[in-house]
Design a protein around this motif. Structure first.
Motif, short mmCIF file in Angstrom:
data_model
loop_
_atom_site.label_atom_id
_atom_site.label_comp_id
_atom_site.label_asym_id
_atom_site.label_seq_id
_atom_site.Cartn_x
_atom_site.Cartn_y
_atom_site.Cartn_z
N PHE A 46 1.29 -1.47 -0.17
CA PHE A 46 0.01 0.08 0.16
C PHE A 46 0.72 1.17 0.17
CE2 PHE A 46 -2.72 -3.22 1.65
CZ PHE A 46 -3.86 -3.55 1.46
N LYS A 47 0.58 1.52 -0.52
CA LYS A 47 1.63 2.65 -0.87
C LYS A 47 0.61 4.47 -0.52
CE LYS A 47 5.21 1.37 -3.93
NZ LYS A 47 6.18 1.08 -4.90
N HIS A 48 -0.33 4.67 0.02
CA HIS A 48 -0.89 5.59 -0.29
C HIS A 48 -0.92 6.80 0.47
CE1 HIS A 48 -3.91 2.76 -1.69
NE2 HIS A 48 -4.38 1.80 -1.09
N HIS A 49 0.44 6.14 1.80
CA HIS A 49 0.70 8.03 2.51
C HIS A 49 1.62 8.22 1.80
CE1 HIS A 49 -1.41 6.63 6.45
NE2 HIS A 49 -1.27 5.89 6.20
N ILE A 50 1.46 10.38 1.62
CA ILE A 50 2.76 10.54 1.04
C ILE A 50 3.91 10.48 1.91
CG2 ILE A 50 1.42 11.66 -0.24
CD1 ILE A 50 1.03 14.09 1.30
N ALA A 51 4.34 10.41 3.69
CA ALA A 51 5.11 10.34 4.09
C ALA A 51 5.27 9.32 5.30
CB ALA A 51 4.99 11.64 5.16
N PRO A 52 6.70 9.01 5.93
CA PRO A 52 6.86 7.65 6.11
C PRO A 52 5.07 7.28 7.22
CG PRO A 52 8.60 8.85 6.48
CD PRO A 52 7.12 9.37 6.64
N ALA A 53 4.99 5.71 6.60
CA ALA A 53 3.68 5.76 7.63
C ALA A 53 4.51 4.62 9.32
CB ALA A 53 3.33 3.79 7.38
N LEU A 54 3.78 5.20 10.36
CA LEU A 54 4.33 4.94 11.52
C LEU A 54 3.03 4.10 12.65
CD1 LEU A 54 4.09 8.74 12.46
CD2 LEU A 54 5.77 7.19 12.01
N ASP A 55 2.29 3.21 11.74
CA ASP A 55 1.23 2.76 12.85
C ASP A 55 0.44 1.80 11.78
OD1 ASP A 55 0.54 1.23 14.94
OD2 ASP A 55 -0.68 2.30 15.79
N VAL A 56 -0.17 0.71 12.32
CA VAL A 56 -0.65 0.46 11.90
C VAL A 56 -1.99 -0.73 12.56
CG1 VAL A 56 0.06 -0.23 9.32
CG2 VAL A 56 -0.04 -1.88 10.92
N ASP A 57 -3.18 -1.33 12.24
CA ASP A 57 -4.41 -1.88 13.81
C ASP A 57 -4.87 -3.03 12.49
OD1 ASP A 57 -4.48 -2.84 15.75
OD2 ASP A 57 -6.11 -1.51 15.94
N TRP A 58 -5.08 -4.13 12.78
CA TRP A 58 -5.84 -4.84 12.24
C TRP A 58 -7.31 -5.21 12.61
CZ3 TRP A 58 -5.25 -7.14 7.75
CH2 TRP A 58 -3.98 -7.06 6.75
N LYS A 59 -8.42 -4.54 12.13
CA LYS A 59 -9.39 -4.73 12.06
C LYS A 59 -10.47 -5.89 12.16
CE LYS A 59 -14.37 -3.28 10.49
NZ LYS A 59 -15.10 -2.64 10.13
N ASP A 60 -9.90 -6.38 11.34
CA ASP A 60 -10.21 -7.97 11.13
C ASP A 60 -9.29 -8.65 10.03
OD1 ASP A 60 -11.12 -7.33 8.14
OD2 ASP A 60 -13.03 -6.50 9.27
#
Length: 83
Positions: free
Chosen positions: A9-23
């Motif tokens: 996924f390349k949707h952010h235009i700056a560094p991604a810092l965190d993710v959390d799964w919903k399902d």
């Protein structure tokens, strides 16, 4: 097979810092670009984007029901998004 990239996924235009799964297929990500994206494996675009923070967003976390998403930011706020 284990250990290969299923999707990038390349949707952010700056560094991604965190993710959390919903399902098993849906997750939220946050970034220094001040945004939060909700993404789904298999789709090429975010399901939704939240842009209410005025500084980088450091973390995201789903509530147990999967209807609320919390985000915290260097703008000294925590926001709860109704998703």
């Amino acid at each position: 097979d284990v250990g290969f990239v299923k999707q990038q996924f390349k949707h952010h235009i700056a560094p991604a810092l965190d993710v959390d799964w919903k399902d098993d297929v849906t997750f939220a990500s946050c970034s220094t670009d001040k945004s939060v994206h909700i993404c789904k494996v298999g789709l090429g675009r975010p399901l939704h984007t939240y842009t209410g923070h005025t500084d980088e967003v450091n973390a995201v976390k789903w509530d147990p029901s999967g209807t609320l998403l919390a985000s915290c930011s260097d703008d000294c706020t925590a926001k709860v998004w109704d998703v």
